[in-house]
Design a protein around this motif. Sequence first.
Motif, mmCIF file in Angstrom:
data_model
loop_
_atom_site.group_PDB
_atom_site.id
_atom_site.type_symbol
_atom_site.label_atom_id
_atom_site.label_comp_id
_atom_site.label_asym_id
_atom_site.label_seq_id
_atom_site.Cartn_x
_atom_site.Cartn_y
_atom_site.Cartn_z
ATOM 1 N N ARG A 262 10.372 15.488 10.468
ATOM 2 C CA ARG A 262 10.712 14.623 9.333
ATOM 3 C C ARG A 262 12.196 14.332 9.238
ATOM 4 N NH1 ARG A 262 6.761 17.821 5.453
ATOM 5 N NH2 ARG A 262 6.736 19.154 7.302
ATOM 6 N N ARG A 263 13.027 15.272 9.716
ATOM 7 C CA ARG A 263 14.465 14.969 9.669
ATOM 8 C C ARG A 263 14.817 13.870 10.649
ATOM 9 N NH1 ARG A 263 18.008 20.021 10.210
ATOM 10 N NH2 ARG A 263 19.358 18.541 11.269
ATOM 11 N N LEU B 164 0.819 -1.211 0.000
ATOM 12 C CA LEU B 164 0.000 0.000 0.000
ATOM 13 C C LEU B 164 0.854 1.262 0.000
ATOM 14 C CD1 LEU B 164 -3.127 0.692 0.480
ATOM 15 C CD2 LEU B 164 -2.347 1.423 2.711
ATOM 16 N N ILE B 165 1.921 1.250 0.804
ATOM 17 C CA ILE B 165 2.666 2.491 1.038
ATOM 18 C C ILE B 165 3.729 2.733 -0.021
ATOM 19 C CG2 ILE B 165 4.205 3.660 2.665
ATOM 20 C CD1 ILE B 165 2.698 2.263 4.906
ATOM 21 N N ILE C 207 6.372 1.097 11.455
ATOM 22 C CA ILE C 207 6.852 2.462 11.645
ATOM 23 C C ILE C 207 6.612 3.277 10.375
ATOM 24 C CG2 ILE C 207 8.910 3.839 12.093
ATOM 25 C CD1 ILE C 207 9.816 1.761 14.034
ATOM 26 N N ALA C 208 6.808 2.644 9.218
ATOM 27 C CA ALA C 208 6.510 3.357 7.968
ATOM 28 C C ALA C 208 5.057 3.798 7.974
ATOM 29 C CB ALA C 208 6.795 2.455 6.772
ATOM 30 N N PRO D 64 9.182 6.907 5.315
ATOM 31 C CA PRO D 64 8.495 5.661 4.936
ATOM 32 C C PRO D 64 9.190 4.945 3.784
ATOM 33 C CG PRO D 64 6.916 7.438 5.154
ATOM 34 C CD PRO D 64 8.259 8.050 5.310
ATOM 35 N N LEU D 65 9.709 5.694 2.825
ATOM 36 C CA LEU D 65 10.368 5.021 1.698
ATOM 37 C C LEU D 65 11.637 4.307 2.154
ATOM 38 C CD1 LEU D 65 10.329 4.859 -1.616
ATOM 39 C CD2 LEU D 65 12.604 5.634 -1.041
ATOM 40 N N ILE D 66 12.400 4.972 3.025
ATOM 41 C CA ILE D 66 13.630 4.324 3.507
ATOM 42 C C ILE D 66 13.267 3.003 4.183
ATOM 43 C CG2 ILE D 66 15.558 4.542 5.124
ATOM 44 C CD1 ILE D 66 15.371 7.577 4.664
ATOM 45 N N LEU D 67 12.190 3.041 4.963
ATOM 46 C CA LEU D 67 11.806 1.823 5.670
ATOM 47 C C LEU D 67 11.283 0.761 4.707
ATOM 48 C CD1 LEU D 67 10.229 3.612 8.712
ATOM 49 C CD2 LEU D 67 12.179 2.058 8.782
#
Length: 758
Positions: A473-474, A323-324, A456-457, A403-406
């Motif tokens: 966000r940082r 989904l994410i 967490i994402a 979220p993308l990193i995760l």
Amino acid sequence: MNPVVVELVALCVLFAGVAAVWWRARGRGVLSDGGTVQRDAVISEFSRLQNEAVRWLTTTDHKDVGLLYIAFGTVAGLWGGVDAMMMRTELLTPAADIWTPETYNALFTTHGLTMLIFFVAPVFFGIGNYFLPLLLGADDMAFPRVNAIGFWLLPPALLFARAGLFIQVGGQVLNTFVEADAIRFLLTVREVGVGWTLYAPLSIQSPNPQLDLLLLGLHLSGIATTVGAINFIATVFYERGEGVTWAELDIFSWNMLVTSGIALFAFPLLGSAIIMLLLDRNFGTTFFTADGGGAILWQHLFWFWGHPEVYILFLPATGLMSLILPKFVGRKLFGFRAVVYSTLGLSVLSFGVWAHHMFTTGVDPRIRASFMAVSIAIAVPSAIKVFNWLTTMWDGDIRMTAPLILCAGGIGTFIIGGVTGVFLAVIPIDILYHGTYYVVGHFHLIVVGIIPFMMIAASYYWYPLITGRWYDRRLARFQAILLVFGGTVAFMTLLVIGGLGLPRRQAIYPAEYQLAQQIATVGSYVVGISALLWLYNMLASYWTGDQVETTDPWDLKRTNQFTNEWQWFESRMVDKYDVTPHEPETTRPSYAPEAEATSSLTAGAVGSTWQVVASNASFAAIGGFVGTLLMAGGLGTAALVGVFDLAALAELGELVGLPQTPAVGAALFLAGGTVTWPLLFLAFSDYLPGRLLFETGLVFATIISSGFLIAFYSGQSGLALVGYVGFVLVAHWAYGIGLAVTFQFLQAKRRERFWGGG
Ligand code: HEM
Ligand SMILES: [Cu+2]
């Protein structure tokens, strides 16, 4: 040191910290009308707090229940995390000099159970509770009160399961006033130390009364899970809003539906097995004793629940990923249907593999072999998901958010965790590694990798929706990187020491493993720190985070991915704060390969399938021929310079049973380059739905060059080897470019012919 006191103090410090962060942030918080909250005012709000408490205790709103679940799961996760940190601390030294081996046994048992039963499933049920109705366009869950009951069974279940901690501390405190004899019962209670799998006969013979409380707690939690699962199933079947047909159902709801289906079949079995164990322990029955059903029966029943449970834990994570991930790469999920079918396939297969946990117990070898086969097969649906995620990311507009990193990290840990699992499915390998750290590394890459990563994402992705504020966000990006890094360091190290044969579930280990164990411990401390940073960010930002000022915080409308839950958010923002809905300046489709017919290989093709196949094949052949000629230039140069041996080509003849001469070799090379590789390229470039054939050609050529390198290696070393590698790469790039450019050229011509140049 007294371990129970340490654990209780650590927990108290943790929760005091949470309360302090919350209190401070709240004191500094800015209300949405711009005023500030005075601390006195907060104190005078006492009666309001009381009302709040009543509200939270009696709520049946799916969003509130969802948050309760998430909060509960987080508390359990921290508790299990304290256990983990204590274990890893013990493993800093080879001797059992920080805790006793008995304490270590208790720690891994309570850690495993707390994490698996009370952390993962509740958090996912919480996310499901909050978002399923929004995604489905439903008003609430199908049975709101049952939903609340399902949740409220959990806190007592956790307390039962972990009462040992409090009873032990309580007993010790009382013992300073009261004589030991009077409170003998309290003093015999210990945290359970038989391992999370509760294997008989140890679990029958262990005199510790806490084991009975644990079994009651597990039973209760099983009921809670079943109740929740029924509710999810009913909600997806009967509460979908208008226009949400089965075909429209989002991928997370699909996953929650399948997860609930598995839970419905698995948990009753655990419940029955637990009751039998309780009877064996307390009423002299013989279900799992040597003179009765036998200890192996317990293992069969336990793992018939236990393996599906693995999928109950992990499918919601894949649902969140599916989904994410697309939202942050600007593309629709690639192969939606394949992902759904693979999920359904997993649910069925997951009930057919339980005995792979019992390969070392002397199960009949013929039965073992069939379990091995199914266990290997179950990798296929999981691999399908991975390929679809990778393909979704391919050529996307990647936005480097937390979220993308995760998500990216989660795919990575899942691949390693999953592939190491396929090895364990092979009987001879499992017999070697069954009792080693290899297993611990394998499953933690999943249970610390993709599962919490995706939780967490999701928390970051939906934070604006839930709270109306932004998290820092940082800090979030930093936290995400720390988590991926720490998890990888810790558990990859365990894979290695497991591969070397170090047994698991031992507080004491040979000194030569100390360095590796210390590295793993440092890695897990990093995971612990990043978890605390996450918690801090969530709590503090609730009061002090920037207000969300747009109805589309993630700019999803631009790629046409503004899904139902955000539409709900938008309408709430509009109603409540009178915000005008955000409209992006430009929009584009979240393109999927189906929509890209103009750029794919069958572009402009008119006619039957066979005509299309024939014309594509002839394109491929011409492209391959041109490419091979170009490649010959590179290889010829290499031969002239002396880093490539033409005689190696001659060996090609032998492979197909022809004479071994350079001429035959060259002819075969040309034929191969013209026929086989372009067909592979055709399949490859259709699978990778990128627009640029050119890049695809380069990637493809780079990949096949590795096969070439190995096949035609003729003993070069030093500079000659470097030259060999360099020339082979360059030759292949020439091949790829020639292939791709010819393709593109012919395609453009054909389009011109059909569409009059338009
Ligand atoms: C930072 C996070 C974590 C660390 C450092 C950690 C560490 C450990 C350690 C040291 C062991 C014992 C290994 C042995 O001696 O055999 C263990 C076992 C285990 N862990 Fe974790 N863990 C973490 C998170 C998790 C999570 C999130 C889950 C589940 C969702 C989990 C599930 C388990 C299970 C099921 C066992 C096996 C217990 C047993 O052998 O009975 N762990 N973990
Ligand atoms: Cu399994």
